[in-house]
Write a protein that holds these residues in place. Sequence first.
Motif, PDB file in Angstrom:
ATOM      1  N   MET A   1       0.840  -1.201   0.000  1.00  0.00           N
ATOM      2  CA  MET A   1       0.000   0.000   0.000  1.00  0.00           C
ATOM      3  C   MET A   1       0.874   1.250   0.000  1.00  0.00           C
ATOM      4  N   ILE A   2       0.580   2.149  -0.904  1.00  0.00           N
ATOM      5  CA  ILE A   2       1.342   3.389  -1.014  1.00  0.00           C
ATOM      6  C   ILE A   2       0.851   4.398   0.027  1.00  0.00           C
ATOM      7  N   ASP A   3       1.783   4.871   0.870  1.00  0.00           N
ATOM      8  CA  ASP A   3       1.406   5.887   1.845  1.00  0.00           C
ATOM      9  C   ASP A   3       2.321   7.111   1.789  1.00  0.00           C
ATOM     10  N   THR A   4       3.267   7.105   0.815  1.00  0.00           N
ATOM     11  CA  THR A   4       4.256   8.180   0.725  1.00  0.00           C
ATOM     12  C   THR A   4       4.536   8.520  -0.735  1.00  0.00           C
ATOM     13  N   VAL A   5       4.569   9.806  -1.037  1.00  0.00           N
ATOM     14  CA  VAL A   5       4.956  10.271  -2.375  1.00  0.00           C
ATOM     15  C   VAL A   5       6.009  11.361  -2.209  1.00  0.00           C
ATOM     16  N   ILE A   6       7.140  11.175  -2.862  1.00  0.00           N
ATOM     17  CA  ILE A   6       8.225  12.149  -2.823  1.00  0.00           C
ATOM     18  C   ILE A   6       8.433  12.689  -4.242  1.00  0.00           C
ATOM     19  N   PHE A   7       8.638  13.989  -4.333  1.00  0.00           N
ATOM     20  CA  PHE A   7       8.738  14.659  -5.627  1.00  0.00           C
ATOM     21  C   PHE A   7      10.106  15.303  -5.825  1.00  0.00           C
ATOM     22  N   ASP A   8      10.556  15.306  -7.060  1.00  0.00           N
ATOM     23  CA  ASP A   8      11.582  16.232  -7.506  1.00  0.00           C
ATOM     24  C   ASP A   8      10.894  17.599  -7.636  1.00  0.00           C
ATOM     25  N   THR A 158       6.574   3.719  -1.057  1.00  0.00           N
ATOM     26  CA  THR A 158       6.893   5.058  -1.543  1.00  0.00           C
ATOM     27  C   THR A 158       6.935   5.131  -3.066  1.00  0.00           C
ATOM     28  N   LEU A 159       6.423   6.227  -3.607  1.00  0.00           N
ATOM     29  CA  LEU A 159       6.573   6.570  -5.021  1.00  0.00           C
ATOM     30  C   LEU A 159       7.502   7.776  -5.112  1.00  0.00           C
ATOM     31  N   TYR A 160       8.365   7.792  -6.152  1.00  0.00           N
ATOM     32  CA  TYR A 160       9.197   8.973  -6.388  1.00  0.00           C
ATOM     33  C   TYR A 160       8.865   9.519  -7.765  1.00  0.00           C
ATOM     34  N   VAL A 161       8.436  10.772  -7.814  1.00  0.00           N
ATOM     35  CA  VAL A 161       7.980  11.410  -9.049  1.00  0.00           C
ATOM     36  C   VAL A 161       9.056  12.361  -9.551  1.00  0.00           C
ATOM     37  N   GLY A 162       9.520  12.141 -10.781  1.00  0.00           N
ATOM     38  CA  GLY A 162      10.564  12.995 -11.332  1.00  0.00           C
ATOM     39  C   GLY A 162      10.505  13.086 -12.837  1.00  0.00           C
ATOM     40  N   ASP A 163      11.423  13.863 -13.401  1.00  0.00           N
ATOM     41  CA  ASP A 163      11.385  14.111 -14.845  1.00  0.00           C
ATOM     42  C   ASP A 163      12.676  13.762 -15.555  1.00  0.00           C
ATOM     43  N   SER A 164      13.760  13.486 -14.819  1.00  0.00           N
ATOM     44  CA  SER A 164      15.064  13.306 -15.458  1.00  0.00           C
ATOM     45  C   SER A 164      15.618  11.907 -15.227  1.00  0.00           C
ATOM     46  N   ARG A 165      16.679  11.598 -15.952  1.00  0.00           N
ATOM     47  CA  ARG A 165      17.349  10.300 -15.753  1.00  0.00           C
ATOM     48  C   ARG A 165      17.919  10.203 -14.350  1.00  0.00           C
ATOM     49  N   PHE A 166      18.337  11.334 -13.785  1.00  0.00           N
ATOM     50  CA  PHE A 166      18.859  11.332 -12.421  1.00  0.00           C
ATOM     51  C   PHE A 166      17.778  10.872 -11.445  1.00  0.00           C
ATOM     52  N   ASP A 167      16.543  11.324 -11.684  1.00  0.00           N
ATOM     53  CA  ASP A 167      15.429  10.944 -10.817  1.00  0.00           C
ATOM     54  C   ASP A 167      15.101   9.467 -10.948  1.00  0.00           C
ATOM     55  N   PRO A 178       9.524   4.199  -9.435  1.00  0.00           N
ATOM     56  CA  PRO A 178       9.709   5.466 -10.123  1.00  0.00           C
ATOM     57  C   PRO A 178       8.457   5.865 -10.900  1.00  0.00           C
ATOM     58  N   ILE A 179       8.101   7.137 -10.799  1.00  0.00           N
ATOM     59  CA  ILE A 179       6.985   7.691 -11.567  1.00  0.00           C
ATOM     60  C   ILE A 179       7.551   8.813 -12.430  1.00  0.00           C
ATOM     61  N   LEU A 180       7.363   8.711 -13.732  1.00  0.00           N
ATOM     62  CA  LEU A 180       7.929   9.688 -14.658  1.00  0.00           C
ATOM     63  C   LEU A 180       6.852  10.648 -15.139  1.00  0.00           C
ATOM     64  N   VAL A 181       7.133  11.946 -15.058  1.00  0.00           N
ATOM     65  CA  VAL A 181       6.207  12.906 -15.654  1.00  0.00           C
ATOM     66  C   VAL A 181       6.420  12.889 -17.159  1.00  0.00           C
ATOM     67  N   GLY A 182       5.343  13.057 -17.897  1.00  0.00           N
ATOM     68  CA  GLY A 182       5.430  12.878 -19.344  1.00  0.00           C
ATOM     69  C   GLY A 182       5.494  14.148 -20.154  1.00  0.00           C
ATOM     70  N   TRP A 183       5.831  15.278 -19.498  1.00  0.00           N
ATOM     71  CA  TRP A 183       5.768  16.555 -20.231  1.00  0.00           C
ATOM     72  C   TRP A 183       7.118  17.131 -20.614  1.00  0.00           C
ATOM     73  N   ILE A 196       9.905   2.335 -17.399  1.00  0.00           N
ATOM     74  CA  ILE A 196       9.032   2.961 -16.412  1.00  0.00           C
ATOM     75  C   ILE A 196       7.580   2.571 -16.688  1.00  0.00           C
ATOM     76  N   LYS A 197       6.939   2.019 -15.700  1.00  0.00           N
ATOM     77  CA  LYS A 197       5.567   1.535 -15.855  1.00  0.00           C
ATOM     78  C   LYS A 197       4.559   2.669 -15.832  1.00  0.00           C
ATOM     79  N   HIS A 198       4.814   3.681 -15.000  1.00  0.00           N
ATOM     80  CA  HIS A 198       3.834   4.754 -14.819  1.00  0.00           C
ATOM     81  C   HIS A 198       4.385   6.085 -15.332  1.00  0.00           C
ATOM     82  N   VAL A 199       3.751   6.618 -16.387  1.00  0.00           N
ATOM     83  CA  VAL A 199       4.116   7.920 -16.956  1.00  0.00           C
ATOM     84  C   VAL A 199       2.883   8.816 -16.877  1.00  0.00           C
ATOM     85  N   LEU A 200       3.029   9.974 -16.253  1.00  0.00           N
ATOM     86  CA  LEU A 200       1.899  10.872 -16.023  1.00  0.00           C
ATOM     87  C   LEU A 200       1.731  11.850 -17.176  1.00  0.00           C
TER      88      LEU A 200
END
Length: 211
Positions: A1-8, A158-167, A178-183, A196-200
């Motif tokens: 169960m996801i209870d934490t989200v961390i963002f770049d 935990t999920l980690y949301v980011g946009d770069s290869r570093f993330d 890993p959660i990748l933003v798609g913009w 990456i399975k999840h792209v927003l």
Amino acid sequence: MIDTVIFDFDGTLANTNKMIINSFKHIYTEFLQKNCSEEYIMSTFGEPLELTLTRDFEAFSFEDVIACYRDYQKDRFNEEVTLYETVEDTLNYLKGKSIKLGIATSRLRSSTVSALETFNIAKYFDVVVSADDVTKHKPDKEPLVKAINELGSTTESTLYVGDSRFDMECALNALVTPILVGWQLNSNDLAQKYKIKHVLEKMWDLTNLIQ
């Protein structure tokens, strides 16, 4: 169960691309008297600024270079930086679901906190881990693990949301989903490279992953 989200932050919560690109072009012209391609600048996104500037401007004083970089950004933040679509709505929703929220960024703490306060979203985050707070930087797992530990969370939840290869590498190194933003322009390439399975498509899509 996801209870934490961390963002770049940069490129994930806020569109700082224009300001960063213009800032780099400015200091390349001022110190090196040459142009710098946007493709190269964007390839450094997610890397600590000190590391990039120390490498690229090794013949100059770091203090002089960073001062020039920051002076260029004065009075430009409010004009050139905006939150991405549905970011605040998503943070508000997650907070209402008692999801623990954090930031793990390669920005310096002072500029991160200032940016969060400017957009009035500091209230959503329980922890902020910046470049000042760690010895090893993304893609090393240290920033993310530190944030998880301070939140009293686990890597599995935990999920980690980011946009770069570093993330993406940071999340994978920390055994976090890993959660990748798609913009960003290279989002599709990153998704394929790191499987990456999840792209927003927009930040609100994140709410579908929180059950």
